[in-house]
Design a protein around this motif. Structure first.
Motif, mmCIF file in Angstrom:
data_model
loop_
_atom_site.group_PDB
_atom_site.id
_atom_site.type_symbol
_atom_site.label_atom_id
_atom_site.label_comp_id
_atom_site.label_asym_id
_atom_site.label_seq_id
_atom_site.Cartn_x
_atom_site.Cartn_y
_atom_site.Cartn_z
ATOM 1 N N LEU A 69 45.186 5.235 20.531
ATOM 2 C CA LEU A 69 44.794 5.256 21.942
ATOM 3 C C LEU A 69 44.810 3.845 22.529
ATOM 4 O O LEU A 69 45.222 3.641 23.681
ATOM 5 C CB LEU A 69 43.406 5.882 22.100
ATOM 6 C CG LEU A 69 43.294 7.363 21.729
ATOM 7 C CD1 LEU A 69 41.857 7.833 21.864
ATOM 8 C CD2 LEU A 69 44.220 8.219 22.577
ATOM 9 N N TYR A 125 38.872 6.059 27.710
ATOM 10 C CA TYR A 125 38.615 6.573 26.364
ATOM 11 C C TYR A 125 37.676 7.773 26.439
ATOM 12 O O TYR A 125 37.886 8.801 25.789
ATOM 13 C CB TYR A 125 37.975 5.498 25.474
ATOM 14 C CG TYR A 125 38.884 4.378 25.045
ATOM 15 C CD1 TYR A 125 40.173 4.636 24.587
ATOM 16 C CD2 TYR A 125 38.446 3.060 25.060
ATOM 17 C CE1 TYR A 125 41.009 3.602 24.184
ATOM 18 C CE2 TYR A 125 39.274 2.018 24.662
ATOM 19 C CZ TYR A 125 40.549 2.290 24.224
ATOM 20 O OH TYR A 125 41.372 1.272 23.822
ATOM 21 N N ILE A 169 39.465 10.818 27.668
ATOM 22 C CA ILE A 169 40.335 11.392 26.638
ATOM 23 C C ILE A 169 39.506 12.200 25.643
ATOM 24 O O ILE A 169 39.869 13.326 25.270
ATOM 25 C CB ILE A 169 41.128 10.291 25.894
ATOM 26 C CG1 ILE A 169 42.082 9.555 26.842
ATOM 27 C CG2 ILE A 169 41.901 10.887 24.708
ATOM 28 C CD1 ILE A 169 43.108 10.415 27.528
ATOM 29 N N THR A 192 38.493 15.440 27.150
ATOM 30 C CA THR A 192 39.605 16.393 27.186
ATOM 31 C C THR A 192 39.949 16.897 25.791
ATOM 32 O O THR A 192 40.261 18.077 25.601
ATOM 33 C CB THR A 192 40.859 15.737 27.807
ATOM 34 O OG1 THR A 192 40.531 15.255 29.113
ATOM 35 C CG2 THR A 192 42.010 16.724 27.916
ATOM 36 N N GLY A 205 47.117 12.054 24.625
ATOM 37 C CA GLY A 205 46.030 11.140 24.960
ATOM 38 C C GLY A 205 46.494 9.694 25.027
ATOM 39 O O GLY A 205 46.107 8.939 25.929
#
Length: 234
Positions: free
Chosen positions: A97, A114, A117, A120, A146
């Motif tokens: 990420l 972050y 993400i 989600t 992501g």
């Protein structure tokens, strides 16, 4: 937002894209469907700068991209989730990420992203210190999406996000794509699962042998007898 004009791309002597014209409007999900080798992946690679056209234009928000380097294209607002996911296997979920946000300088906003993400993709939060190579296929696909979202793209290019995944995970991935779009990200989707792609897309293009054969409203194409016979197994 995006326009491909008379795009011609070659692999050596092989003429992969033969003058295709495609438009993607802001806020849409547009899908490209077609058989293997039709030119769908080549189209995405040309948009993101991994391939350069021999002829034609790639226009993004009015600017030409043909001579722009791939890393600068990311900075303009285009992120590419490649076929096969291509996560960094020997790096952790968190490190992957971080790579998505590599070109960004707004550290405070990166931290917020972050959190978005992980909201989600809760599975990624559970595995944030785990090596990406040890994740399941579905988890790797979530990580690849992501990672792309960490660049804060205006346009997200997705290449075969359902490849090799179980039906339940495919359904989850497509639901996430719809959610990403509803939150404001425009999506250009390449997908072998034409039925699923047409169900979530606004518009679609059918590509065959490097040529756009059909285009139009996704729901209309989903119910088109020729499309159903050729691509939906009906």
């Amino acid at each position: 937002m995006l326009e491909l004009v008379d795009l011609n791309v070659y692999y050596g002597a092989i003429h992969a894209l033969k003058g295709i014209n495609i438009k993607v409007n802001q806020g849409e999900i547009v899908t490209l469907i077609g058989a293997n080798g039709a030119g769908k992946t080549t189209t995405l690679k040309t948009i993101s700068g991994a391939l350069k056209p021999k002829k034609g234009k790639v226009l993004f928000q009015g600017g030409e991209l043909e001579k722009v380097k791939a890393h600068d294209i990311v900075g303009l607002g285009i992120a590419h989730v490649p076929e096969g996911r291509k996560v960094f296997m020997n790096m952790s979920v968190m490190e992957n990420l971080e790579m998505g946000a590599y070109s960004r300088k707004d550290k405070g906003e990166i931290k917020k992203d972050y959190e978005k993400i992980f909201e989600t993709f809760p599975r990624l939060l559970e595995r944030k210190n785990q090596m990406a190579g040890t994740l399941s296929g579905g988890e790797q696909q979530m990580l690849a999406i992501g990672r792309a979202l960490m660049a804060r793209p205006k346009l997200l290019l997705l290449d075969e996000p359902s490849m090799g995944l179980a039906p339940l995970i495919v359904k989850q991935i497509f639901s996430i794509i719809e959610d990403i779009n509803e939150k404001g990200t425009t999506v250009l989707l390449v997908e072998q699962n034409a039925s699923m792609a047409l169900k979530i897309a606004h518009r679609a293009y059918v590509i065959q042998n490097g040529v756009v054969e059909l285009e139009g409203n996704a729901e209309v194409l989903l119910n088109d007898e020729n499309v159903r016979y050729a691509y939906l197994g009906a």
